[in-house]
Design an enzyme around this catalytic site. Sequence first.
Site, PDB file in Angstrom:
ATOM      1  N   ASN A  45       0.841  -1.182   0.000  1.00 55.91           N
ATOM      2  CA  ASN A  45       0.000   0.000   0.000  1.00 55.91           C
ATOM      3  C   ASN A  45       0.886   1.245   0.000  1.00 55.91           C
ATOM      4  OD1 ASN A  45       0.622  -0.810   2.739  1.00 55.91           O
ATOM      5  ND2 ASN A  45      -0.959   0.555   3.518  1.00 55.91           N
ATOM      6  N   GLU A  47       0.282   5.210   0.757  1.00 51.99           N
ATOM      7  CA  GLU A  47      -0.618   6.266   1.205  1.00 51.99           C
ATOM      8  C   GLU A  47      -0.152   7.620   0.680  1.00 51.99           C
ATOM      9  OE1 GLU A  47      -2.010   4.133   5.356  1.00 51.99           O
ATOM     10  OE2 GLU A  47      -0.745   5.910   5.488  1.00 51.99           O
ATOM     11  N   CYS A  56      -3.945   0.802  -2.693  1.00 49.92           N
ATOM     12  CA  CYS A  56      -3.901  -0.436  -1.921  1.00 49.92           C
ATOM     13  C   CYS A  56      -2.825  -1.380  -2.468  1.00 49.92           C
ATOM     14  CB  CYS A  56      -5.251  -1.137  -1.970  1.00 49.92           C
ATOM     15  SG  CYS A  56      -6.599  -0.200  -1.215  1.00 49.92           S
ATOM     16  N   GLU A  58      -3.107  -4.541  -3.136  1.00 47.23           N
ATOM     17  CA  GLU A  58      -3.636  -5.394  -4.191  1.00 47.23           C
ATOM     18  C   GLU A  58      -3.592  -4.675  -5.547  1.00 47.23           C
ATOM     19  OE1 GLU A  58      -6.223  -6.107  -0.466  1.00 47.23           O
ATOM     20  OE2 GLU A  58      -5.056  -4.488  -1.366  1.00 47.23           O
ATOM     21  N   CYS A  89     -10.479  -4.368   0.237  1.00 44.15           N
ATOM     22  CA  CYS A  89     -11.576  -3.404   0.232  1.00 44.15           C
ATOM     23  C   CYS A  89     -12.472  -3.665  -0.978  1.00 44.15           C
ATOM     24  CB  CYS A  89     -11.021  -1.977   0.213  1.00 44.15           C
ATOM     25  SG  CYS A  89     -10.274  -1.492  -1.369  1.00 44.15           S
ATOM     26  N   CYS A  92     -10.772  -3.018  -4.369  1.00 42.10           N
ATOM     27  CA  CYS A  92      -9.799  -4.054  -4.734  1.00 42.10           C
ATOM     28  C   CYS A  92     -10.487  -5.367  -5.089  1.00 42.10           C
ATOM     29  CB  CYS A  92      -8.768  -4.238  -3.631  1.00 42.10           C
ATOM     30  SG  CYS A  92      -7.577  -2.880  -3.602  1.00 42.10           S
TER      31      CYS A  92
END
Length: 135
Positions: A45, A47, A56, A58, A89, A92
Amino acid sequence: MDSKIIQNLVDSARQAQQNSHSPYSNFKVGAAVLGANGKIYAGCNVENAAYPLGQCAEATAIGNMITSGTQSIKAVVIASPNDAACYPCGGCRQKIAEFASDDVPVYMSTRSGSLQKVSVGELLPFAFRDSSLAG
């Protein structure tokens, strides 16, 4: 799925997790996808101070796979930074479903080493796919 392949996916996700850029949440996630070509693609990930602009793990792994020219996922591993499973999420789940059939396994790996397995179809029933676009 062969246990050696699963372990290689877990190891790749854990290695990517170490490179997570997560200064705001401190929630470091790693992911690895097994492409149809047999290669493993990992991501973490990333940010951003403008929160919606983060990415993310993924999505990063899938992007790496697509960049290599592979268009199909055969397995996914998501590495959690703690002892709780870290499920993908909603966004994803849709990204995974774009490149994986409903029966593709998705493994959630916890810090303590436990694995939980579900299928893409279980994560995202009634997925919106390219076939949904046909009239």
